[in-house]
Design a protein around this motif. Structure first.
Motif, PDB file in Angstrom:
ATOM      1  N   GLY A 349       0.794  -1.213   0.000  1.00 57.42           N
ATOM      2  CA  GLY A 349       0.000   0.000   0.000  1.00 57.42           C
ATOM      3  C   GLY A 349       0.824   1.259   0.000  1.00 57.42           C
ATOM      4  N   VAL A 350       0.450   2.193  -0.842  1.00 56.73           N
ATOM      5  CA  VAL A 350       1.179   3.451  -0.990  1.00 56.73           C
ATOM      6  C   VAL A 350       0.803   4.433   0.118  1.00 56.73           C
ATOM      7  CG1 VAL A 350       1.503   5.457  -2.477  1.00 56.73           C
ATOM      8  CG2 VAL A 350       1.489   3.160  -3.462  1.00 56.73           C
ATOM      9  N   ILE A 351      -0.479   4.617   0.350  1.00 58.69           N
ATOM     10  CA  ILE A 351      -0.878   5.529   1.429  1.00 58.69           C
ATOM     11  C   ILE A 351      -0.401   4.993   2.773  1.00 58.69           C
ATOM     12  CG2 ILE A 351      -2.867   6.478   2.671  1.00 58.69           C
ATOM     13  CD1 ILE A 351      -4.263   6.834   0.014  1.00 58.69           C
ATOM     14  N   ARG A 352      -0.416   3.678   2.957  1.00 60.88           N
ATOM     15  CA  ARG A 352       0.124   3.102   4.185  1.00 60.88           C
ATOM     16  C   ARG A 352       1.585   3.500   4.362  1.00 60.88           C
ATOM     17  NH1 ARG A 352      -0.148  -3.249   5.044  1.00 60.88           N
ATOM     18  NH2 ARG A 352      -2.346  -2.702   5.065  1.00 60.88           N
ATOM     19  N   SER A 353       2.373   3.444   3.288  1.00 57.76           N
ATOM     20  CA  SER A 353       3.778   3.820   3.394  1.00 57.76           C
ATOM     21  C   SER A 353       3.937   5.306   3.722  1.00 57.76           C
ATOM     22  CB  SER A 353       4.522   3.487   2.099  1.00 57.76           C
ATOM     23  OG  SER A 353       4.783   2.096   2.022  1.00 57.76           O
TER      24      SER A 353
END
Length: 492
Positions: A349-353
């Motif tokens: 996940g990008v937003i998680r990162s």
């Protein structure tokens, strides 16, 4: 805060087979071929239709390592969770990307657990839709990934997820500009040949690319290595001594990371290996070069209790979570247990990162810089879409070295239709080069040059052709056994 409204309309998945040039063993499985799934997503961006793309290998025995699950089961589960994520996304009302992501993340996580899958696998389904949506947003607005984060085009409100992030802008974790060059941290897999004597003459590939670790260090001028551990003390020590001996003979400074691959159920067992390393004079320089340790504990116990301080002292290096980072709050929970790091992987996940980077920054404001950190790891990101989207995020996060192994285990861009490979070389001549009749990833001085990734969307200017891929409904796992099927149209 972003006012751009998005509505997911629908999508389709194309699959192609990628055959490895050499076997890749991680944990308990050796991979020789894998399916690459590409998602084409139609999104209305402020009412206008735009296509966005995401791609990744359907990596078996990583998202789900249960022994009763076959590799074919694993791939079927991953395809299922992407389809579930698509179904959820289509039913969500118009909203900002952050609003859509939160709803998608919660519902797909719930469905995956209810169906007997796991939360890490759920993250993969969410991330495929999330990345394709980000790509569509960037293409519609003419913004690169870095520009979208800097201007908060996603509408991220960190305080809505973690109260300590209230009022913190995603732009606060960015450098003035994205990285244009990133060090390549080369994967040393469990069956990778170390030196020429490890390969029988009849087994040499002679395909124009390096084959042994010694070859790669010499030809690519590597400074970073990621070394996988099998969990067997005797074989691990013997292998590490060989790698350390090679490094000593070369005489150059290296930085290392160790990947525990979830091989331990108790931290004390892993600490015993580290104690043996620290007590071996032949491994003194090797130990000093270790930056961090990645996920030694099996995910079911990794976050079950605080880490033993005595074991941590024996290990003497910071630990990070990778497979245990299976849900949005995992890193937040891990920092309370004694972990310092978390891996970035687009497949999680990008937003998680982005949220994890913000969490690390808030922790470091109290402890001092660098105590909490984010690394960049690999799930065999192949060119074009998967590799470049991941590198675009790493460049924005400012992580100066990244694990890469697709350049090693697969032969350049030969998994792609020739037209797509040529388009990639034309659009991104800093990242790719010709090698004989092939197009391969260009490694210069142990690093990747990536300035050309600052284009609208998720870092790739040339688009995949799903007409050259097999519909998910028509693809079979057995097709991975047909290594004589050729390479054209068999990849990203």
């Amino acid at each position: 805060m972003s006012t751009t409204k998005l509505k997911v309309i629908g999508g389709r998945i194309g699959i192609a087979n990628a055959f490895a040039r050499m076997p890749f063993r991680f944990g308990v499985v050796t991979m020789e071929a894998a399916a690459s799934a590409t998602l084409e997503l139609e999104v209305f961006v402020d009412g206008k239709p735009v296509l966005g793309y995401a791609s990744d290998l359907l990596a078996y025995k990583w998202f789900d390592k249960r022994p009763e699950k076959t590799p074919a089961d694993n791939v079927a589960d991953l395809l299922w969770v992407v389809e579930e994520a698509l179904a959820v996304a289509r039913n969500l009302p118009e909203g900002s990307l952050f609003t859509l992501w939160r709803q998608l993340d919660e519902e797909v996580d719930r469905r995956a657990v209810a169906a007997g899958f796991n939360r890490l696998g759920a993250s993969f389904g969410v991330s495929m839709v999330e990345r394709a949506t980000i790509d569509a947003l960037g293409r519609a607005t003419g913004q690169s990934f870095f520009d979208m984060v800097r201007g908060n085009a996603f509408g991220i409100d960190g305080g809505a997820v973690f109260p300590e992030l209230a009022g913190m802008s995603p732009a606060s974790i960015l450098a003035e500009k994205p990285l244009e060059r990133i060090g390549l941290r080369h994967t040393v897999g469990l069956v990778d040949p170390i030196e020429a004597g490890d390969i029988a003459s009849a087994d040499r590939l002679d395909d124009g690319l390096p084959e042994t670790l010694a070859d790669y260090i010499e030809q690519d001028d590597l400074s970073y290595l990621k070394i996988k551990i099998a969990g067997d003390p005797t074989s691990d020590m013997a292998r590490l001594e060989r790698i350390a001996g090679l490094m000593d003979r070369i005489g150059r400074a290296f930085a290392l990371t160790l990947d525990g691959n979830e091989q331990y159920s108790r931290l004390e067992e892993f600490a015993a290996l580290m104690d043996a390393i620290r007590g071996n004079p032949a491994l003194d320089r090797f130990y000093d070069a270790i930056l961090f340790i990645e996920q030694p504990l099996e995910r079911s116990v990794a976050l079950s209790a605080p880490l033993d301080p005595r074991a941590l002292k024996t290990i003497g290096k910071p630990l990070l979570i990778d497979e245990a980072d299976g849900w949005t709050s995992a890193y937040h929970e891990a920092t309370a247990l004694g972990y310092h790091g978390v891996s970035h992987k687009n497949c999680k996940g990008v937003i998680r990162s982005l949220l994890n980077a913000m969490l690390a920054e808030t922790r470091n404001r109290q402890t001092g810089p660098g105590v909490y950190f984010q690394s960049a790891e690999d799930l065999t990101c192949l060119p074009v879409v998967s590799l470049q989207a991941d590198l675009a995020v790493v460049a924005a996060l400012g992580i100066t070295h990244v694990e890469r192994n697709g350049h090693h285990y697969f032969h350049g861009l030969e998994h792609l239709p020739a037209r797509e490979a040529e388009a990639a070389l034309a659009a991104h001549p800093d990242l790719y080069r010709r090698e004989g009749s092939s197009i391969v990833t260009a490694i210069n001085g142990g690093a990747l040059d990536i300035a050309s990734l600052q284009v609208p969307g998720m870092g790739f200017a040339c688009l995949p052709d799903l007409g050259q891929r097999t519909r998910a409904a028509d693809w079979t796992f057995d097709s991975l056994n047909k290594s004589d099927a050729g390479h054209a149209g068999t990849g990203d």
